[in-house]
Motif scaffolding. Structure first.
Motif, PDB file in Angstrom:
ATOM      1  N   UNK A 106     -20.570  23.570 -14.316  1.00 37.90           N
ATOM      2  CA  UNK A 106     -20.899  24.949 -14.674  1.00 37.90           C
ATOM      3  C   UNK A 106     -19.877  25.931 -14.147  1.00 37.90           C
ATOM      4  N   UNK A 107     -19.417  25.711 -12.916  1.00 41.57           N
ATOM      5  CA  UNK A 107     -18.418  26.601 -12.329  1.00 41.57           C
ATOM      6  C   UNK A 107     -17.107  26.545 -13.108  1.00 41.57           C
ATOM      7  N   UNK A 108     -16.713  25.338 -13.540  1.00 35.40           N
ATOM      8  CA  UNK A 108     -15.479  25.201 -14.311  1.00 35.40           C
ATOM      9  C   UNK A 108     -15.608  25.905 -15.654  1.00 35.40           C
ATOM     10  N   UNK A 109     -16.754  25.740 -16.302  1.00 30.66           N
ATOM     11  CA  UNK A 109     -16.933  26.396 -17.604  1.00 30.66           C
ATOM     12  C   UNK A 109     -16.847  27.914 -17.474  1.00 30.66           C
TER      13      UNK A 109
ATOM     14  N   UNK B 258     -14.073  30.408 -19.185  1.00 25.48           N
ATOM     15  CA  UNK B 258     -14.455  31.539 -20.031  1.00 25.48           C
ATOM     16  C   UNK B 258     -13.859  32.855 -19.521  1.00 25.48           C
ATOM     17  N   UNK B 259     -13.707  32.949 -18.184  1.00 29.22           N
ATOM     18  CA  UNK B 259     -13.101  34.158 -17.622  1.00 29.22           C
ATOM     19  C   UNK B 259     -11.585  34.136 -17.740  1.00 29.22           C
ATOM     20  N   UNK B 260     -11.005  32.953 -17.960  1.00 30.64           N
ATOM     21  CA  UNK B 260      -9.564  32.840 -18.082  1.00 30.64           C
ATOM     22  C   UNK B 260      -8.835  32.744 -16.766  1.00 30.64           C
TER      23      UNK B 260
ATOM     24  N   UNK C 112      -7.424  21.390 -16.521  1.00 27.21           N
ATOM     25  CA  UNK C 112      -8.602  21.604 -15.667  1.00 27.21           C
ATOM     26  C   UNK C 112      -9.705  20.607 -15.988  1.00 27.21           C
ATOM     27  N   UNK C 113      -9.930  20.378 -17.276  1.00 29.94           N
ATOM     28  CA  UNK C 113     -10.974  19.440 -17.683  1.00 29.94           C
ATOM     29  C   UNK C 113     -10.645  18.029 -17.214  1.00 29.94           C
TER      30      UNK C 113
END
Length: 338
Positions: free
Chosen positions: A306-309, A313-315, A323-324
């Motif tokens: 969740x933190x990565x997503x 989204x914030x860029x 990152x993934x």
């Protein structure tokens, strides 16, 4: 006592100080947990978890913890999850104690009609019980609208139903999706924004297809297979967010099943009870994952995904593919150690 129909909201938002034991049980464990969290919030309290296994060996501990004054002087709620029949002696001691400073919240799954825990909570004047039924489509749509309001979102025609359907009426997933949509729209209760189909198309739960196999490879520790899939993804465009969504859906499915394993059921028994609710081809994998990951590990992976997503989204994260790949390979390596 058993809560009256339609009264549970007031019971947790304006709690009766005489009630010292709350039992939330039923098929929808997410709803049960949400009710408990509302109580914690209403009391402006901290949450102190007590493991059911500890209470089995020391039934007096629950009354002791509930009767103790918090060392920092604040309010607290004693949290027991998953609550099973093993905690009945501890609950009896709590209800028979001369006084209690802090209420106890017990989160249980589906209980049988003969459950001693449910009968005790239903009958005792110092206890309150509530059953959480799985949401139907209409109730889920209404819940999306209510939850969206707390995020500062105003769902437009048809959007709430679409969110509910894409999240399979799962409360936790709906809450997560609305939080991400609020982030995307920069919405808040102080600055509400309209939530339309265009925003949902951009970041909604049903975007991008099914990428569950990649998340499953990570969770099962298949580093070689995962590396091959990540390489293939990089040649077909960036799909980080839909991959993370698929991973989170798997985690949401596994979490309540693992809770049952933690309560003493074997992974095999849990899988047998699912019947046709899970496609037969997926059962060997799911059973394997239940044996590999405990509840703490699943929660940690969910939090990191969740933190990565949100970061993507914030860029403010590295390039999507990089990152993934780093995150999924970290999960796979951790799985290999289990």
């Amino acid at each position: 006592m058993k809560s009256a129909k339609g009264s549970i909201g007031r019971s947790v938002d304006e709690p009766d100080p005489r009630i010292r034991f709350y039992l939330f049980h039923g098929d929808d464990e997410a709803q049960s947990s949400a009710l408990g969290e509302r109580l914690v919030s209403a009391l402006k309290a901290s949450k102190q978890s007590v493991a059911p296994g500890v209470l089995r060996g020391d039934p007096a501990l629950l009354a002791d913890e509930a009767g103790a004054i918090d060392m920092f002087g604040g309010a607290k709620v004693i949290w027991v999850q998953p609550a099973t029949e093993d905690v009945v002696p501890a609950v009896e001691a709590l209800l028979e104690a001369a006084a209690a400073e802090s209420p106890v919240v017990a989160i249980a799954g589906k209980l049988s009609k003969s459950s001693a825990l449910m009968k005790l909570a239903d009958a005792h004047p110092l206890a309150l019980s509530q059953i959480s039924y799985e949401l139907d489509a209409r109730d889920a749509e209404r819940l999306v609208v209510e939850m969206a309001r707390t995020e500062g979102l105003r769902p437009q025609q048809g959007v709430a139903a679409r969110i509910a359907q894409s999240c399979a009426n799962d409360r936790r997933m709906m809450a997560a999706e609305l939080s991400k949509l609020a982030l995307y729209l920069n919405a808040s209760p102080e600055v509400p924004k309209d939530l339309d189909a265009q925003a949902l198309d951009a970041v909604g739960a049903d975007m991008g297809g099914d990428f569950s196999e990649i998340g499953d490879l990570a969770l099962s520790g298949d580093v070689r297979g995962l590396s091959n899939e990540l390489a293939r993804l990089q040649t077909s465009g960036n799909h980080a967010i839909p991959v993370l969504r698929s991973l989170q859906r798997r985690l949401l499915m596994l979490a309540p099943l693992r809770t049952r394993v933690d309560a003493g059921e074997s992974p095999q028994a849990v899988m047998t009870s699912l019947g046709k609710a899970l496609f037969w081809k997926q059962k060997p994998l799911v059973e394997k994952l239940l044996g590999m990951w405990d509840s703490t590990g699943l929660a940690r992976v969910s939090e990191r995904a969740g933190a990565l997503e949100r970061s993507l989204m914030r860029g403010d994260a590295p390039p999507e593919g990089e990152a993934l790949g780093e995150e999924l390979l970290t999960i796979a390596r951790q799985a290999r150690r289990r």
